[in-house]
Scaffold this active site. Structure first.
Site, PDB file in Angstrom:
ATOM      1  N   ALA A  71       5.981  26.144 -20.389  1.00 12.70           N
ATOM      2  CA  ALA A  71       7.052  26.692 -21.219  1.00 12.70           C
ATOM      3  C   ALA A  71       8.288  25.797 -21.101  1.00 12.70           C
ATOM      4  O   ALA A  71       8.386  24.972 -20.204  1.00 12.70           O
ATOM      5  CB  ALA A  71       7.373  28.110 -20.768  1.00 12.70           C
ATOM      6  N   GLN A  73      11.193  26.272 -20.032  1.00 12.60           N
ATOM      7  CA  GLN A  73      11.853  26.354 -18.719  1.00 12.60           C
ATOM      8  C   GLN A  73      10.828  26.294 -17.577  1.00 12.60           C
ATOM      9  O   GLN A  73      11.041  26.882 -16.510  1.00 12.60           O
ATOM     10  CB  GLN A  73      12.695  27.633 -18.621  1.00 12.60           C
ATOM     11  CG  GLN A  73      14.022  27.539 -19.344  1.00 12.60           C
ATOM     12  CD  GLN A  73      14.946  26.463 -18.732  1.00 12.60           C
ATOM     13  OE1 GLN A  73      14.931  26.188 -17.556  1.00 12.60           O
ATOM     14  NE2 GLN A  73      15.744  25.845 -19.596  1.00 12.60           N
ATOM     15  N   SER A  74       9.735  25.565 -17.770  1.00 12.51           N
ATOM     16  CA  SER A  74       8.686  25.501 -16.743  1.00 12.51           C
ATOM     17  C   SER A  74       9.170  24.856 -15.447  1.00 12.51           C
ATOM     18  O   SER A  74       9.661  23.721 -15.446  1.00 12.51           O
ATOM     19  CB  SER A  74       7.504  24.701 -17.303  1.00 12.51           C
ATOM     20  OG  SER A  74       6.615  24.343 -16.266  1.00 12.51           O
ATOM     21  N   ASN A  75       8.987  25.561 -14.345  1.00  8.62           N
ATOM     22  CA  ASN A  75       9.259  24.994 -13.020  1.00  8.62           C
ATOM     23  C   ASN A  75       8.193  23.979 -12.656  1.00  8.62           C
ATOM     24  O   ASN A  75       8.469  22.966 -12.014  1.00  8.62           O
ATOM     25  CB  ASN A  75       9.255  26.096 -11.956  1.00  8.62           C
ATOM     26  CG  ASN A  75      10.264  27.172 -12.265  1.00  8.62           C
ATOM     27  OD1 ASN A  75      11.445  26.877 -12.428  1.00  8.62           O
ATOM     28  ND2 ASN A  75       9.804  28.413 -12.363  1.00  8.62           N
ATOM     29  N   CYS A  77       6.562  22.009 -14.667  1.00  7.19           N
ATOM     30  CA  CYS A  77       6.811  20.725 -15.344  1.00  7.19           C
ATOM     31  C   CYS A  77       7.947  19.961 -14.669  1.00  7.19           C
ATOM     32  O   CYS A  77       7.855  18.755 -14.439  1.00  7.19           O
ATOM     33  CB  CYS A  77       7.107  20.952 -16.829  1.00  7.19           C
ATOM     34  SG  CYS A  77       5.632  21.467 -17.750  1.00  7.19           S
TER      35      CYS A  77
END
Ligand SMILES: *Cc1c(COP(=O)(O)O)cnc(C)c1O
Length: 329
Positions: A71, A73-75, A77
């Protein structure tokens, strides 16, 4: 057990701290927290452990470019970009926004929170919609191969056996710290953390219970996912262990309005942890899991004399976004 190639960049072991004030205000069981939000790697989180194994595998396969998806706001990534930078890979992130919000593409995407960190880390970023994420990922991989790159694909959340095995070793780490909690409670989503923990529990004879608070899936789906991944993770480690969905503990009572949508329960949990213990939770994962933890304590789910370890899996950069700041204030 097989020896699995591993790199070492996470700050381990993470500390385990008592939370006496939170226990007291809740008149609850003994609460302790394991700080996997403090693993290092661009503000820390549970993906750091997985990436030690995933990037070792990428190196062993001769890859020069790491690709993953998540997503906006992916942590996962954000931490993948930091780990890839640290290890000298190139890196591309395929980030998706909800299909209903596709009209904002190209004009109104706010560069904040995790996305700001992805930009600072210099990631190549492909933005797509949730509905087209698979296609976008395949196309990205093909284009990189055509350009002569050797891309290594990390699945969503780093949750394949290579990534998940990291949490079998995290369970060992907890026991080596001399801690033997009755419960380990944490957010569960792509399932790698929980799968690794349940494998570790079998390998190292942990007798406590491992309770995942679901972030976005019904309990039946999560239990299936975790059991299957746990079997595969054990096999990856050279161990033949069976897991059935009914042995996997998942509570899916706190899904609220769905993934990433903060409600009053998350807001209260985030404020309570901050104000009683000085510990910052995140709005999407640990805020929701702590909401579940508080509610379970208030309903006398845990016997008073027991010890509950809350595994803080990170995610705090998402606090610094307009959407979540508004929801918290
Ligand atoms: C990815 C993530 C989780 C979920 O872990 P899984 O292994 O995907 O189940 C929990 N908390 C945070 C902060 C995360 O980024």
């Amino acid at each position: 057990m097989k020896t699995i190639p591993r790199l070492h960049f996470a700050h381990l072991p993470t500390s385990v701290e008592p939370m006496p004030r939170l226990s007291a205000v809740l008149s609850g069981p003994r609460l302790i927290v394991k700080r996997d939000d403090q693993t290092g790697l661009a503000f820390g989180g549970n993906k750091a452990r997985k990436l030690e194994f995933l990037l070792a595998e990428a190196q062993a396969l001769g890859a020069n470019h790491v690709v993953t998806a998540g997503a906006l706001q992916s942590n996962h990534c954000r931490q993948t970009a930091a780990a890839a930078a640290h290890c000298g890979f190139k890196y591309t992130l395929v980030l998706y926004i909800p299909t209903s919000q596709i009209s904002i593409l190209g004009n109104e995407i706010r560069v904040e929170g995790n996305l700001l960190l992805d930009e600072i880390l210099g990631a190549n970023i492909v933005i797509t919609s949730h509905g087209e994420r698979e296609q976008a990922l395949q196309k990205t991989m093909e284009e990189l191969r055509e350009a002569g790159e050797k891309p290594y694909l990390i699945p969503y959340g780093g949750s394949n056996p290579t990534g998940a095995c990291a949490y079998a070793f995290a369970l060992q780490e907890i026991l080596e710290e001399g801690i033997n909690p009755d419960w380990i409670v944490f957010p569960t989503s792509s399932g790698g953390t929980q799968a690794g923990l349940v494998v570790g529990a079998r390998l190292y004879n942990f007798s406590g219970r491992i309770l995942g608070i679901s972030i976005d899936e019904p309990a039946e789906i999560m239990k299936e996912r975790v059991a299957r991944l746990a079997v595969d993770t054990a096999a990856f480690l050279g161990e033949d262990i069976s897991f059935t969905p009914d042995e996997i503990l998942v509570n899916a009572e706190y899904l609220g309005k769905g993934y990433g949508v903060m409600g009053a329960g998350e807001r209260e949990a985030i404020r309570l942890f901050a104000q009683e213990e000085g510990i910052l939770l995140d709005p999407v994962y640990t805020g929701r899991a702590a909401f579940g933890l508080l509610d379970l304590i208030r309903n006398d789910f845990f016997p008073q004399e027991q010890t509950v370890l809350f595994l803080h899996t990170g995610g705090t950069p998402a606090l610094f976004t307009d959407q979540y700041a508004k929801a918290i204030l």
